[in-house]
Design a protein around this motif. Sequence first.
Motif, short mmCIF file in Angstrom:
data_model
loop_
_atom_site.label_atom_id
_atom_site.label_comp_id
_atom_site.label_asym_id
_atom_site.label_seq_id
_atom_site.Cartn_x
_atom_site.Cartn_y
_atom_site.Cartn_z
N ASN A 63 -52.22 -22.69 -38.62
CA ASN A 63 -52.19 -23.70 -37.57
C ASN A 63 -50.81 -24.33 -37.50
OD1 ASN A 63 -54.87 -23.23 -37.18
ND2 ASN A 63 -55.56 -25.27 -37.81
N GLU A 66 -51.48 -28.14 -35.08
CA GLU A 66 -52.95 -28.12 -34.90
C GLU A 66 -53.45 -27.04 -33.95
OE1 GLU A 66 -53.74 -32.20 -33.94
OE2 GLU A 66 -53.68 -32.79 -36.05
N LYS A 67 -52.63 -26.00 -33.72
CA LYS A 67 -53.10 -24.88 -32.89
C LYS A 67 -53.06 -23.61 -33.71
CE LYS A 67 -52.08 -26.44 -28.26
NZ LYS A 67 -51.08 -26.55 -27.24
N ASN A 68 -54.15 -22.84 -33.66
CA ASN A 68 -54.23 -21.59 -34.40
C ASN A 68 -53.36 -20.54 -33.71
OD1 ASN A 68 -54.92 -19.23 -35.66
ND2 ASN A 68 -57.12 -19.43 -35.33
N ILE A 69 -52.29 -20.09 -34.37
CA ILE A 69 -51.36 -19.18 -33.69
C ILE A 69 -51.99 -17.80 -33.45
CG2 ILE A 69 -49.29 -20.34 -34.55
CD1 ILE A 69 -48.85 -17.73 -36.25
N GLU A 71 -54.67 -17.30 -32.07
CA GLU A 71 -55.39 -17.33 -30.79
C GLU A 71 -54.44 -17.50 -29.59
OE1 GLU A 71 -58.13 -20.52 -31.35
OE2 GLU A 71 -59.43 -19.34 -32.66
N LEU A 72 -53.14 -17.56 -29.88
CA LEU A 72 -52.18 -17.78 -28.79
C LEU A 72 -51.72 -16.45 -28.21
CD1 LEU A 72 -49.85 -20.49 -30.41
CD2 LEU A 72 -51.72 -20.86 -28.79
N ASN A 76 -47.71 -18.46 -24.87
CA ASN A 76 -47.93 -19.71 -25.60
C ASN A 76 -47.30 -19.70 -26.98
OD1 ASN A 76 -49.39 -21.30 -23.71
ND2 ASN A 76 -51.12 -19.93 -23.96
N MET A 80 -44.56 -22.32 -28.49
CA MET A 80 -44.65 -22.89 -29.85
C MET A 80 -43.35 -22.65 -30.62
SD MET A 80 -46.94 -24.45 -31.62
CE MET A 80 -48.61 -24.00 -31.22
#
Lengths: 242, 254
Positions: A63, A66-69, A71-72, A76, A80
């Motif tokens: 993460n 707070e974003k799971n890479i 799933e990008l 996106n 990031m």
Amino acid sequence: MSPTVVEITHLKKSFGSNNVLEDVSLSLVKGENLVILGKSGSGKSVLIKCLIGLLTADDGQINLFEKNIGELDETNLNVMRKRIGFLFQSAALYDSMTVRENLMFPLRELTDSSKQEKDNLVNEALTNVGLLEAIDKMPSELSGGMKKRIGLARALIMKPEILLYDEPTTGLDPITAKEISYLILAIQKKYEAAAIIITHDVECAKITANRIMIIKDGLVKAQGTYQELFQSQDDWVKSFFH
Amino acid sequence: MVAVVNSFLEELANLYLFVIRFFKEVFTPRYELSELAKQCFTIGYKSFPLVAITGFIMGLVLTIQSRPTMAEFGATSWLPAMVAVSIIREIGPVITALIFAGKVGSGIGAELASMKVTEQIDAMEVSGTNPYKYIVVTRVVAATLMLPLLVILGDAVGLYGAYVGVNIKGEVSWTLFWYNVFQKVVFSDVFPALVKTFFFGFSIAIISCYKGYSANSGTEGVGASANSSVVFGSLSIFVIDMLAVQITDLFFTP
């Protein structure tokens, strides 16, 4: 309490039958310098290459902000990546471009700033690493230490919130290595960016680390402050510091 | 044996995906026009002296070699036309493309492989930029546009070499030479020959970029990429030429 900017849980990565990362978990908060120590081939560089998306992990979750890479999509992930600076072991300067063009490249590609603004940012980044006079030189005209500084200036140009350093002092003489270590510390104070510093240089770890994590055979062997690890009774950890 | 076939098919699939990605990236902004202009200069302008020397020698030698046979049939007056058709239809495009594969293809393969092993491509990627668009698209477009121009210039110099060759053992005026050439050279000689050079340029550059972009670590990988760029680039010229001849034959031969 500072927000967590990096959270890695149970990361695994292998190349064929070679399990490089068995189970690595870590977290990093804003403004913190985390040094990852380990022997050559212990998977340190693989860890940050997974973190930036250059390598895909076999298992586990990463993460960033707070974003799971995992799933990008590529677009996106690139958004990031703009928030992250990366200093490669070899500095990886674009050898067909001058220092100015090296620093200008991400600005030209990723921002709509005016030429004057871009020039100011390039000058500021070079001033921060003390190499403004090298602005029109080609990478082939620079020494190893200068290349590292320019690489660092390029990593800083987008004002990143996280900095990743892959062996920042490797291949440098002890004096230049110390200068680079203090530069990393100065940058932490100035930019308040979180940093992961991959190294096997204990002196660099001593200068730069708020916290140290030691990796052995793809697992986290120990972690703590420099003082805590220095006083560790574990023979393997001791062998690193004494 | 199975492993070799598997590896070949895997390579082919990766090349296919690489080509597909090119067509996705080439039409979407951002357009790297300044880098494209730089690559056109490097790939086109800087290759011209080599192409010109080769073209001149090609025209001269072809004329000298053809004269005895033509003389045997009492057809030396056909020499300018015969050489012109040979150069324009086949020898000019193929020889120029082979020279191009040797000079530009190996250069692109080695440069990209070197960027790959020194992590320069990774550095572009982690900064959030698009290295494929900046490095691959510009080089492939430049090569696709520049090779036809080089072929036209190479053909012109080759025909001048033929004029010199004709005049070594004979006497043909400048005007008569060109009159003979344009009496026999027609649209169906020029157009298909020019069209296939776009495909030559594209295949040389895309193969070289692919080989460089997927290079293995180390200096050995750089050498191997440069080498295989030339080998497969040259091979692709002959395959495309074979297909082009069949298609030309279908549409342009009465």
